[in-house]
Design an enzyme around this catalytic site. Structure first.
Site, PDB file in Angstrom:
ATOM      1  N   ASP A  60      40.276  34.311  47.550  1.00 25.63           N
ATOM      2  CA  ASP A  60      40.924  35.066  48.618  1.00 25.63           C
ATOM      3  C   ASP A  60      40.228  34.878  49.956  1.00 25.63           C
ATOM      4  OD1 ASP A  60      43.335  36.353  48.387  1.00 25.63           O
ATOM      5  OD2 ASP A  60      42.520  38.372  48.262  1.00 25.63           O
ATOM      6  N   ASP A 107      35.607  38.877  37.073  1.00 23.11           N
ATOM      7  CA  ASP A 107      35.048  38.985  38.410  1.00 23.11           C
ATOM      8  C   ASP A 107      34.133  37.789  38.632  1.00 23.11           C
ATOM      9  OD1 ASP A 107      36.388  41.320  38.898  1.00 23.11           O
ATOM     10  OD2 ASP A 107      34.662  42.638  38.535  1.00 23.11           O
ATOM     11  N   ASP A 109      31.116  37.541  39.312  1.00 25.95           N
ATOM     12  CA  ASP A 109      29.749  37.620  38.786  1.00 25.95           C
ATOM     13  C   ASP A 109      29.699  37.838  37.284  1.00 25.95           C
ATOM     14  OD1 ASP A 109      30.789  40.168  38.846  1.00 25.95           O
ATOM     15  OD2 ASP A 109      28.876  41.131  39.316  1.00 25.95           O
ATOM     16  N   ASP A 204      42.890  47.865  38.674  1.00 27.40           N
ATOM     17  CA  ASP A 204      42.680  47.633  37.242  1.00 27.40           C
ATOM     18  C   ASP A 204      43.143  48.809  36.387  1.00 27.40           C
ATOM     19  OD1 ASP A 204      40.657  49.228  38.265  1.00 27.40           O
ATOM     20  OD2 ASP A 204      39.049  47.840  37.780  1.00 27.40           O
TER      21      ASP A 204
END
Length: 320
Positions: A60, A107, A109, A204
């Site tokens: 993004d 994600d 990480d 989420d």
């Protein structure tokens, strides 16, 4: 499918039953070093047919260096001109540019282990109408509490109780929370609820609730098959929790939990509990104000003695 307070066992399926799957890695400003670790973890996931696993770096940030990073690892790169809808918008854009019936979300990480897909995919094949399978979040270094108090060997991660106790119990009421990462989602379920929710910054939990309200099953497992990095300073921790809290309140306001006809009473109560949790500060303010009201103004909030009061017996009344 029968549920208990224990984590479900992974069903056994045949190798030729494993479907194609898209793997989405969400990023906006993370470093190449961090993303490289996650990409390598995704590439190393075991699967009977590796050509059925399609990895997408969903950027993004629209960054040239990240596009070149995707090219270096020979994975797909998806971007867009704006950041409308934040992470939910990013994923919805990726859905339009991919095709597999199942989607794994990570994600930037969160690095999966080699058994991540082998642990999650069988549930979709073995059982009907599984909307998503959620695995716990775990971390490679101490979280903020373990770090500050030097207790990393003596206390568990702050979120362990949620993932290994609360989430597992939620299987019984089909109110398992989708946590945005370390999960696999059915594209059919996402289509039924019109994609990832754009009405909450905690897309989420809102998306998971909508999937379950459409008649799909959310499943949570105890198996830790992905590791990430915990927030290490108070400012980042407060921003993270503030976002979660505001997102839950937005979900309650914009998705009308109590009016949602697709949710059972037990599901509504479970999600209301998730929302009300973020008002714990009100209770603490009351506990702080009560003694101050008495000390400064003599206002008695609760009128009682330390001794348990019992009504006098008939014999005592006669003596009096």
């Amino acid at each position: 499918m029968r549920y208990s307070k224990k984590s479900l066992e992974v069903p056994k399926i045949k190798e030729n039953e494993y479907p194609e799957i898209d793997v989405f890695i969400a990023t906006i400003n993370e470093s190449e070093e961090l993303l490289s670790r996650t990409i390598e973890g995704c590439l190393n996931m075991k699967y009977p047919y590796k050509d059925k696993v399609h990895i997408y770096l969903c950027d993004d940030g629209n960054r040239l260096n990240i596009k070149l990073l995707a090219r270096k690892y020979n994975i797909n790169y998806i971007t867009r001109k704006d950041n409308k809808g934040a992470k939910a918008g990013n994923y919805n854009n990726a859905i339009k540019n991919s095709h597999s019936p199942l989607i794994a979300t990570f994600d930037a990480d969160m690095c999966p282990t080699e058994n991540f897909l082998l642990t999650t995919i069988p549930f979709f094949i073995k059982y009907d109408k599984v909307g998503f399978v959620q695995l716990p979040q775990s971390f490679l270094e101490p979280d903020i509490f373990q770090l500050r108090f030097g207790l990393s060997k003596d206390i568990p991660f702050e979120q362990d109780y949620f993932y290994h106790r609360i989430q597992i119990a939620k299987n019984n009421t089909n109110s398992t929370i989708y946590c945005g990462t370390n999960a696999v989602i059915s594209r059919k379920a996402l289509k039924a609820c019109n994609g990832f929710s754009l009405k909450s910054i905690s897309e989420d939990i809102a998306t998971g609730m909508l999937i379950e309200s459409c008649g799909f099953r959310g499943i949570s497992l105890n198996n830790v098959e992905a590791y990430g990095y915990a927030t290490q300073d108070l400012e980042a921790f407060c921003k993270q929790r503030s976002r979660w809290g505001r997102g839950c309140i937005q979900m309650f306001k914009n998705h009308k939990i109590l009016r949602n006809k697709g949710l059972s009473l037990s599901q509504k109560l479970e999600y209301l509990s998730s929302v009300s949790y973020w008002f714990y500060g009100v209770k603490r303010i009351i506990f702080l104000l009560v003694p101050l009201l008495f000390s400064l103004f003599g206002i008695i909030t609760i009128d009682c003695s330390c001794l348990l009061y019992t009504s006098p017996s008939p014999r005592d009344r006669q003596k009096s």
